[in-house]
Enzyme design. Structure first.
Site, PDB file in Angstrom:
ATOM      1  N   LEU A 396       0.799  -1.228   0.000  1.00 24.73           N
ATOM      2  CA  LEU A 396       0.000   0.000   0.000  1.00 24.73           C
ATOM      3  C   LEU A 396       0.831   1.277   0.000  1.00 24.73           C
ATOM      4  O   LEU A 396       0.343   2.332   0.386  1.00 24.73           O
ATOM      5  CB  LEU A 396      -0.957   0.025   1.206  1.00 24.73           C
ATOM      6  N   CYS A 397       2.076   1.202  -0.430  1.00 26.45           N
ATOM      7  CA  CYS A 397       2.966   2.382  -0.439  1.00 26.45           C
ATOM      8  C   CYS A 397       3.072   3.011   0.941  1.00 26.45           C
ATOM      9  O   CYS A 397       3.211   4.232   1.072  1.00 26.45           O
ATOM     10  CB  CYS A 397       2.489   3.421  -1.466  1.00 26.45           C
ATOM     11  N   SER A 398       2.975   2.192   1.983  1.00 26.64           N
ATOM     12  CA  SER A 398       3.119   2.669   3.368  1.00 26.64           C
ATOM     13  C   SER A 398       4.150   1.801   4.081  1.00 26.64           C
ATOM     14  O   SER A 398       3.817   1.000   4.964  1.00 26.64           O
ATOM     15  CB  SER A 398       1.773   2.611   4.107  1.00 26.64           C
TER      16      SER A 398
END
Length: 821
Positions: A396-398
């Site tokens: 999730l690009c986190s």
């Protein structure tokens, strides 16, 4: 839907009616990936299209009437958007950018240009785009909530090093990963503590996730961020634009920005003297390089009008999505297997409408089976796609939040990368830990029905009524005691990867090569932009390319059996010989990816060949060849291996996890090589048992569906049991060696399946079966298996022609020679 009531039931009814009216073709879809807001785009597009057909807009840098009209509209829309966020135009300026990340890059570019550079602090929950800003900083540090508490009490988070010109602190208003919200008062509190310090402090707020469903209020006395980045499509659904909002008191950091583009300067001199004068009235004039996407900005006006008409206010959207996220959270948390083991591991805190900070409408979780094992994210996503459920899985690009939630250490994440797990690839399990999560994001157009259908989907496929642990079945023991007799029912080769198959006629002796059956998967179609080998998973109409191997003419003849193809030729002829003039030398080799693996193939340069495939499929592509005998990137090795569930002493009749036993080696370097393959996914030859297909079809029919033919599984060899043989369905799972005629084959392990088996090989239409039923009857250790991989095993020191030039044919007897221990 004008002026929707705040009562959620009324809102839901209005949204359901709108979706059914505007998107009837998507009636069966479930939107849980920010797509709720995207669904309101159609009305905006209709209004925009009407304006485009009645008004002419020109390049705003010109002096013509149409150009000046564009300039006036842009100024009006910029002001309207500032007011949408309650931002006073005397205190803030708004810069249009392509997306939120582009806004971050503008800030980083300016900070980097400061004489002493900048120090950078970013919160653990930041999106990857904010994390990336650390690479240009003189000093960077990642802070969590504990660190923030210390910093707010006056403790400097940076070690004593040489001073920078400024400090930049970045954080997210709402985590993209779990929806947690962070205090928008942090910038004000930090600035109050930094008064009197020689190094100025600036703050960058990522409001992309937060502003999608909540009112971002820049007029609040608590709000003190200097820079705010936004994704406008997440709010309005259309157009694809971003915005950077800059507090005017912080505009000074852009004074040292070096680059300038067209439209951002008043005068430029060249040759004798290199000098330029930047525009000075407004910051956006200096930062919006080149021609603005003025049609997109004008479209934004239509989108804002439609958003207001549909939803009234962001407060209504916020109340609606908060109610839905609470419903989803409680539904997920209540799921239990038959043995009372929870199905979901939740990473999102339970939403609390009374909490002013609270949690946004984002719910992240993972699934466990009844034995406590993790369910593969790749399998969840395959089934979700098949059932038109829009969710997101993975990192999730986190990166910070994912690592914290899953307990992943940096060395583990590096090891995962070495094992092929990366952004954009199917996420798997590594050493007992998931590498990502499942995220459901609610939007303005999400409804109660979306939640209910998603929960029903999870109950149907991932809630197990009985324990998955068991002892060897009586059926398996009978299989070992009474080996059935089989014959070859059909032989099929697929010359072009993911296209239709060529069925070998009865009586024809077909060559068996070390890499598989002759002419199988030697060609592929490659997208020239991405380098990806095309697949039926994305382009199901590839099944409509039907190959014929014409050995008399020495050609592969391909015909297209679909509609809408206007190429002037009903077919294309591809020489079987590797004529160098067809490829243009080594310089014409194409770098591609097959199943995530880098390869180098010979690309055809003839337009009549490539145009045929591109125009029929409606996708730019080139035909490439991957003949046997290569090395390095021009060769591939077998990936298949025996799975845990295939060990006969541990076989169970129910899907799910099995007792903890030593696993086969995880990587190619840990296991002996099983030879080379061409463009097949994992092994030289794929075998399917028609008795297993019959058993599967019985299950499909019992569930109210329609059975599928053998060719759905795209096997090279289909075998069938002799009449009178019993207990033959899935017996192939237990075999280790077989003979076909006089040829011996070693079985390499079960074939893991994806939703590609749902493509009807006759019509090219994607359906739900058989993967939906396979996921209920053949999901083992969280993965779906059907069919087995195998390779030819030549007899050592056998110089007979049958061994030197092995062949098989339809109708030959199949004998089981060994079983997996």
């Amino acid at each position: 839907m004008t002026g929707l009531p705040t009562v959620t039931s009324g809102y839901n009814v209005a949204v359901e009616e709108f979706r059914e009216r505007e998107y009837p073709m998507l009636k069966e879809s479930v939107y849980l990936d920010h797509a709720g807001s995207t669904l309101c785009a159609k009305s905006s597009m209709d209004a925009f299209a009407q304006e485009m057909t009645s008004t002419l807009y020109g390049n705003p840098h010109s002096g013509s009437w149409s150009s000046q009209l564009s300039l006036l509209r842009i100024d009006d829309i910029r002001l309207r958007l500032l007011r949408f966020f309650n931002a006073d135009a005397s205190e803030y300026d708004l810069v249009f950018v392509s997306n939120a990340t582009a806004g971050v890059k503008l800030v980083v570019e300016a900070m980097r240009a400061l004489p002493g550079g900048y120090s950078y602090a970013y919160h653990q929950a930041c999106h990857t785009s904010l994390v990336g800003a650390r690479e240009d900083a003189r000093l960077s540090i990642c802070v969590d909530d504990v660190d923030m508490g210390s910093w707010l009490r006056g403790e400097d988070p940076f070690p004593s090093t040489g001073p920078s010109s400024a400090t930049l602190f970045a954080f997210s208003a709402q985590s993209h990963m779990d929806g947690r919200r962070y205090p928008l008062s942090w910038p004000r509190e930090l600035k109050e503590n930094s008064d009197g310090k020689s190094t100025p402090l600036f703050t960058l707020l990522d409001a992309a996730s937060f502003s999608a469903t909540s009112q971002l209020d820049l007029s609040s006395p608590d709000f003190a961020a200097d820079f705010v980045v936004l994704s406008l499509y997440k709010i309005f659904g259309f157009p694809d634009l971003g915005a950077l909002i800059v507090r005017r008191s912080a505009e000074c950091i852009f004074d040292r920005r070096r680059y300038f583009g067209g439209g951002t300067v008043d005068v430029v001199t060249c040759k004798k003297e290199e000098w330029h004068a930047r525009k000075t009235q407004f910051l956006h004039e200096r930062l919006e390089d080149g021609t603005l996407p003025f049609h997109n900005i004008i479209a934004l006006d239509s989108a804002m009008t439609m958003h207001s008409k549909l939803f009234g206010s962001m407060d209504q959207v916020g109340a609606h999505t908060c109610s839905l996220s609470l419903q989803l959270f409680d539904g997920l948390e209540s799921l239990r297997h038959g043995n009372a083991v929870p199905v979901c591991v939740m990473y999102t805190q339970r939403p609390d409408p009374a909490d002013l900070l609270g949690t946004g409408p984002v719910v992240s979780f993972n699934l466990r089976n009844s034995a406590g094992g993790w369910v593969s994210l790749a399998e969840v996503e395959k089934l979700a796609i098949l059932h038109k459920i829009h969710i997101r899985t993975g990192g999730l690009c986190s990166p910070g939040n994912i690592a914290a939630a899953l307990g992943l250490e940096p060395w583990e994440m590096k090891r995962n990368l070495s094992a092929g797990i990366r952004c954009g690839a199917d996420s798997e399990l590594m050493s007992g830990k998931p590498t990502g999560v499942i995220r459901a994001s609610l939007g303005a157009m999400s409804t109660n029905s979306d939640i209910e259908r998603f929960l029903e989907f999870l109950k149907e496929f991932f809630v197990e009524e009985h324990s998955t642990l068991g002892s060897p079945s009586e059926k398996t023991e009978k299989q070992l005691q009474e080996p059935p007799n089989f014959r070859v029912k059909s032989i099929t080769v697929f010359p072009i990867k993911s296209c239709g198959g060529y069925v070998v006629s009865p009586g024809v002796q077909w060559d068996v090569k070390p890499e598989g059956l002759a002419w199988d998967r030697e060609w592929c179609l490659v997208h020239p932009g991405s380098g990806q080998a095309l697949s039926q998973k994305r382009y199901p109409r590839m099944a409509l390319f039907r190959p014929t191997l014409d050995f008399e003419k020495g050609s592969l003849r391909v015909t297209y059996h679909g509609t809408g193809c206007d190429v002037g030729l009903p077919e294309v002829q591809i020489p079987l010989s590797a004529n160098p003039s067809l490829f243009g030398g080594e310089s014409e080799r194409v770098s591609s990816q097959v199943c995530g693996e880098e390869i180098s193939a010979q690309a055809y340069i003839l337009p009549e060949i490539n145009d045929f495939f591109s125009q029929c499929l409606g996708v730019p592509c080139v035909l490439a060849r991957f003949p046997a005998g290569g090395r390095g990137l021009t060769s591939r090795t077998v990936k298949a291996r025996i799975q845990k569930h295939q060990h006969t002493k541990l076989r169970c009749t129910l899907p799910g996890s099995f007792p903890d036993i030593p696993s086969p080696p995880d990587s190619d370097t840990e296991q002996p090589t099983e030879g080379k393959i061409l463009l097949a996914n994992e092994s030289p030859i794929l075998l399917v048992n028609s008795s297993s297909v019959d058993a599967l079809n019985d299950s499909i029919v019992k569930r109210g569906g329609t059975g599928v033919p053998d060719d759905s599984f795209r096997a090279n060899i289909v075998i069938e049991a002799d009449q009178g043989s019993k207990h033959t369905a899935h017996s192939e799972d237990t075999w280790s060696k077989i003979r076909i005629g006089n040829q011996e084959f070693k079985l390499l392990g079960a074939c893991r399946r994806c939703q590609m088996v749902c493509v009807d090989q006759t019509s090219g239409v994607r359906r739900q079966e058989p993967f939906s039923t396979l996921a209920k009857t053949r999901r083992i250790d969280g993965k779906v298996y059907f069919g087995v991989h195998m390779k030819h095993e030549p007899r050592p020191r056998d110089v007979r022609l049958a061994n030197q030039a092995p062949t098989i044919q339809v109708g030959e007897a199949v004998t089981v020679d060994g079983w997996i221990p």
